[in-house]
Motif scaffolding. Sequence first.
Motif, short mmCIF file in Angstrom:
data_model
loop_
_atom_site.label_atom_id
_atom_site.label_comp_id
_atom_site.label_asym_id
_atom_site.label_seq_id
_atom_site.Cartn_x
_atom_site.Cartn_y
_atom_site.Cartn_z
N ALA A 388 -15.01 28.68 0.20
CA ALA A 388 -15.98 29.64 -0.34
C ALA A 388 -15.21 30.78 -0.98
O ALA A 388 -14.02 30.98 -0.71
CB ALA A 388 -16.88 30.14 0.79
N PRO A 389 -15.85 31.57 -1.85
CA PRO A 389 -15.12 32.62 -2.59
C PRO A 389 -14.38 33.61 -1.72
O PRO A 389 -13.32 34.08 -2.09
CB PRO A 389 -16.24 33.31 -3.38
CG PRO A 389 -17.28 32.27 -3.57
CD PRO A 389 -17.24 31.44 -2.32
N HIS A 390 -14.92 33.92 -0.51
CA HIS A 390 -14.30 34.96 0.31
C HIS A 390 -13.17 34.43 1.17
O HIS A 390 -12.51 35.21 1.87
CB HIS A 390 -15.36 35.59 1.22
CG HIS A 390 -15.84 34.67 2.31
ND1 HIS A 390 -16.64 33.59 2.03
CD2 HIS A 390 -15.60 34.63 3.65
CE1 HIS A 390 -16.89 32.94 3.17
NE2 HIS A 390 -16.27 33.55 4.15
N GLU A 391 -12.93 33.11 1.16
CA GLU A 391 -11.99 32.50 2.09
C GLU A 391 -10.61 32.31 1.46
O GLU A 391 -10.46 32.36 0.24
CB GLU A 391 -12.51 31.12 2.53
CG GLU A 391 -13.77 31.18 3.34
CD GLU A 391 -14.32 29.78 3.63
OE1 GLU A 391 -15.15 29.67 4.54
OE2 GLU A 391 -13.92 28.82 2.95
N PRO A 392 -9.58 32.08 2.28
CA PRO A 392 -8.28 31.67 1.73
C PRO A 392 -8.46 30.42 0.88
O PRO A 392 -9.26 29.53 1.22
CB PRO A 392 -7.44 31.38 2.99
CG PRO A 392 -8.10 32.12 4.09
CD PRO A 392 -9.56 32.14 3.76
N GLN A 393 -7.73 30.33 -0.21
CA GLN A 393 -7.98 29.26 -1.18
C GLN A 393 -7.19 27.99 -0.85
O GLN A 393 -6.29 27.56 -1.59
CB GLN A 393 -7.68 29.76 -2.58
CG GLN A 393 -8.59 30.89 -3.02
CD GLN A 393 -10.06 30.49 -3.01
OE1 GLN A 393 -10.47 29.67 -3.84
NE2 GLN A 393 -10.86 31.05 -2.12
N TYR A 394 -7.55 27.36 0.28
CA TYR A 394 -6.99 26.06 0.65
C TYR A 394 -7.53 25.01 -0.31
O TYR A 394 -8.46 25.26 -1.10
CB TYR A 394 -7.36 25.73 2.10
CG TYR A 394 -8.84 25.87 2.40
CD1 TYR A 394 -9.74 24.85 2.10
CD2 TYR A 394 -9.34 27.02 2.99
CE1 TYR A 394 -11.09 24.97 2.36
CE2 TYR A 394 -10.70 27.16 3.26
CZ TYR A 394 -11.56 26.13 2.95
OH TYR A 394 -12.91 26.26 3.20
N ASP A 395 -6.99 23.80 -0.25
CA ASP A 395 -7.44 22.75 -1.16
C ASP A 395 -8.64 21.98 -0.58
O ASP A 395 -9.63 21.75 -1.29
CB ASP A 395 -6.29 21.78 -1.47
CG ASP A 395 -5.29 22.39 -2.43
OD1 ASP A 395 -5.73 23.10 -3.36
OD2 ASP A 395 -4.09 22.18 -2.26
N LEU A 396 -8.54 21.55 0.66
CA LEU A 396 -9.63 20.80 1.30
C LEU A 396 -9.72 21.18 2.77
O LEU A 396 -8.73 21.59 3.38
CB LEU A 396 -9.39 19.28 1.20
CG LEU A 396 -9.81 18.55 -0.07
CD1 LEU A 396 -9.45 17.08 0.04
CD2 LEU A 396 -11.30 18.70 -0.33
N ALA A 397 -10.91 21.03 3.32
CA ALA A 397 -11.10 21.24 4.75
C ALA A 397 -12.17 20.29 5.25
O ALA A 397 -12.97 19.76 4.46
CB ALA A 397 -11.51 22.69 5.03
N TRP A 398 -12.18 20.03 6.56
CA TRP A 398 -13.26 19.27 7.17
C TRP A 398 -13.32 19.63 8.65
O TRP A 398 -12.35 20.14 9.22
CB TRP A 398 -13.08 17.77 6.97
CG TRP A 398 -11.87 17.16 7.61
CD1 TRP A 398 -11.80 16.52 8.81
CD2 TRP A 398 -10.53 17.09 7.06
NE1 TRP A 398 -10.52 16.07 9.05
CE2 TRP A 398 -9.73 16.40 8.00
CE3 TRP A 398 -9.96 17.56 5.87
CZ2 TRP A 398 -8.38 16.17 7.77
CZ3 TRP A 398 -8.61 17.34 5.66
CH2 TRP A 398 -7.84 16.64 6.61
#
Length: 483
Positions: A388-398
């Motif tokens: 999401a825009p406010h989060e650290p810009q990781y590539d993928l999560a689950w």
Amino acid sequence: MTRLFDRVLAHGSRISLYDLLEAYAHVLERKEDKVAAREHAERLQNPALIQFAKAVRPQGSGVRTDVWKQATVVSADNVVRYLAQHRLGEGDLRAMLANIAVVPAYEHMFVEARCVGPGMLAGASAFGWFVMCEEHADGGWQMTAALTLEWSKGHPIGPIAVLHWRLDERGRYVADETREPLQQAQFPESPEHPGVLSDLCESFLSMADGAAGALLMTLGMMHCKNVQTDTIQPEVKQSQRHQRRHGQPLTRYHVIDVHPVTRTLDTEGHAKRDGIGVAFHRCRGHFKTFRPDAPLFGKLTGQYWWNAHQRGDHRNGTTKTAYRVHPPADDHVGVVYEGRLAELLPSYGAAEEGSLDRSANAKAAHDAVQDQLAAALTEAGFTPLRPAPHEPQYDLAWQHGNELWIAEVKSTTASNEVRQVRAAIGQVLHYRSELANAGRTVRMVIATEHPVNDRALIEACRTTDIALTSPAEFNQLIQAQAS
């Protein structure tokens, strides 16, 4: 006081392998990694390495001072300081700027700022964008911006990257299906040593979080008729002294007054107390554009920063919200991943075509690995997420139970494997510290294009509980956590 622009014109802007290695020493120092900094400093004392590294540089004469002297200089210090204070990241800025004009106000501009905090922009102390814009044959504009960074005052390095944006006929950036700006990136290249400079510069650009967003925010605010810019004339004696030393006076520059924004967000939206997302929800401050066919007050046109207001007729008992940003719930991470747009804009001009091809290939490889991992997760019954825009810009999560898995994807080759995986280790460790909470465990994954061969990297990942994987092993990784 000299600006970065003055220092570039006075000292030139360097870009060699030695300059980049020297800059990395500053990065390690600001990260307070004393052991790594000492080891790196010792390597830089090797005479053979120094001779070789200084010889690895791109062709050309560097900065064209005749073109740079045409630029209007703008200080974005106030913009950067405010964005940092409220932790307004690239994603937040993209959402805000998607519908406003960001076309440069001048044909040539230099937008610069001092960095805020030791971690910003790869630990640099200042950054600057040399911006050019021209009309595009298919309508709208083509905007080009070259990024220069400065770790040590008086020794600017760059451009480390040149970014290209297409802007539509209204001056807004052209976006992909996820509303992210479509952009190209070019990196400097040494003909005798292909890939060496471009790989390092691409790494620095990836660490330069916030630079592009700060540029676009600055350009957008310059279009607002109720946001002022003040012209600053350098002190006469200091300018004369600079001219005696370097052959030219200090440059007059413009400073953006962000008070129309800060007053609204701080007083009405409680941005300092509650965060930028809640502030925008409460005060509903936003950019607004009035066209000739529908002018403000029947006569005013242009872009304005619009303070808090409500719409609707209170006599009817209804009020409609004009602008709303909903911050996510505390226990929710990410939004559903729907694939990446792998195509880049077509190339404009023939300069550095080889570098552009390599950048495009690396981007395509990265996106392919990311999509493969997302497909494997979907097939196993997991929902792949993007930040999401406010989060650290990781590539993928689950998510799996109370475990959150965060993946950083890297395109790899034999020559850049060590650099790429080293960078990924730092990134996932940072993501874990940012996203962990009392009710959730964060697991870290690095997904590389090819299996990693370096034993030291494999051991480093093992000892830090980072799962190291590649496409052939995706199903094995996912099945292990699902069992």
